[in-house]
Design an enzyme around this catalytic site. Sequence first.
Site, mmCIF file in Angstrom:
data_model
loop_
_atom_site.group_PDB
_atom_site.id
_atom_site.type_symbol
_atom_site.label_atom_id
_atom_site.label_comp_id
_atom_site.label_asym_id
_atom_site.label_seq_id
_atom_site.Cartn_x
_atom_site.Cartn_y
_atom_site.Cartn_z
ATOM 1 N N GLU A 402 -7.249 5.196 8.733
ATOM 2 C CA GLU A 402 -7.096 5.120 10.196
ATOM 3 C C GLU A 402 -8.351 5.604 10.928
ATOM 4 O OE1 GLU A 402 -2.445 5.340 11.099
ATOM 5 O OE2 GLU A 402 -3.235 7.239 10.343
ATOM 6 N N GLU A 485 0.712 2.386 2.743
ATOM 7 C CA GLU A 485 1.840 3.236 3.141
ATOM 8 C C GLU A 485 3.021 2.324 3.459
ATOM 9 O OE1 GLU A 485 0.971 5.985 6.330
ATOM 10 O OE2 GLU A 485 -1.028 6.429 5.524
#
Length: 530
Positions: A402, A485
């Site tokens: 991220e 994820e």
Amino acid sequence: MPFYGMYPRVPAEDNPTGLYRRTFDIPSEWIQGTDVADAKEQATRRKRMILHFGGVESCFYVYINGMFVGMAKDSRLPSEFDITSLVDTGKNTLAVVVLRWSDGCFLEQQDHWRMAGIHRSVYVYATPRTYIDDVFAKAELILPTDYIDKAMIANSDLRGRLHVQSRIGSIDKLTERCNNYKDEMLYDKGKYRIVIQLHAPNGKALFRFPVGASDVEGSVLGVLRSHLSSFTVDIPNDHTIQPWSDETPNLYEVVATLVDDSFREVETISFRVGFRCIEIRGRELLVNGRPVLIRGVNRHDHSPTGAKTVTMDEMRRDIHLMKQYNFNAIRTAHYPNSPVLYRLCDELGMLVINEANIESHSSYDLCPREHIFASAFLDRVMRMVVRDQNHPCIIGWSLGNEAGFGPNQTACAGWVRGYDDSRFIHYEGAVHEQWGQGPNDYRRRDGRLGTDVVCPMYPSLDEMKEWAESIAPEIGETRPYIMCEYSHSMGCSGGGLSDYWALIKCTHGLQGGFVWDWIDQGLERVDQNG
């Protein structure tokens, strides 16, 4: 970020600072020549002494006996300082100043407890003055040419090859004659080179004699350039290779020895490697020639009693539980974990994606495009790779989490591909839209620069099905789909797991993913009742 402000500015008046101070003794055998009157001669007899910090959050300054030594950042990788000239026999004083906030925090915005301080081991070690600086040994597993068509690959059909890159370091002076990069490393005390012996899992030495870069005979090919060397050696055919995998974690021992021009041993180090082959082809990740489903989990370094200081017993218990419940892979979310974890994964058999300590939530689109952060990105990725390069459990390098996607990541990917071609590169940001942390863009053409796998987070079942049935065939996608994820399992959650796996098991190209996450990041407290 826990504070407001534009990088690289951090709170000047509210920046908690920790001060650490202790004394330590240096063994007398490390400081030789005290009986010599001449100070310069005394200095040349000392061993090289290094102060090691395994991990400090987030920025720290080091002093030895009142003298400034240096400073460092990156909370999840080791920092080392040469203190050879600053210590002496008897008591020495180490002082460390640790800042909670630094400009490095803009690259360390992971979702976890922010606990500034020293959280990994601190120690001093000594080496000879001329020493082994680095050895990277790639244990290549050579599969039979027709392995794709074989239902089973017998160990007798496998061959092995060891690729070695090594570096010699020294705190002594080069001689005036050593002015050609093609010369061997020549110091006042002579020439040096590094030789290698490889031991099978049963302890048997596989080479008649230790081999090195200047042995250009038989199956050894080598290049020796000053303090650097590189060579490749075939494993003898009379040895049946025992490959490493998560199910058969067979380990070989590399013994690297620094020798002088009389072949006298100067220094020896050892580490373990495993012969395995990591490939990506036809929308599949292959380990030793066979597709593997990634039944993975994201893992923070976390202890309910020690916080970021995790013991070996706790890590071993983590891996035993993972294997007990059929996990076979770990993503080190979202930074390099303790070095102990990788040794345990080598030994017990876990596939690992090792992730760099880079996350920039509050400046998601900015940091990956900022020139001022380029060297920090590259430094964090390079140091992770070099620290962990010899662990067979690591099948892929992750450029972070991220943190947008831009030239800073592609620069890192380029370096990794040039340095280590035995593993794939992973980065979730390379499958997003160009700006913002919005929907996934599986057609993004430059995404291949940043990732060798399609690795989104939290895709829906419909999105996964569309990728497999429509998008991947349309764009000629060859990369597998492995979720970095999914199935967010903090608190009361984790539903739908069977639906994901029903789709994964029946759909070519879908190869699993990493559940978020392994452990509840809670901290035990003792209440008023004990």
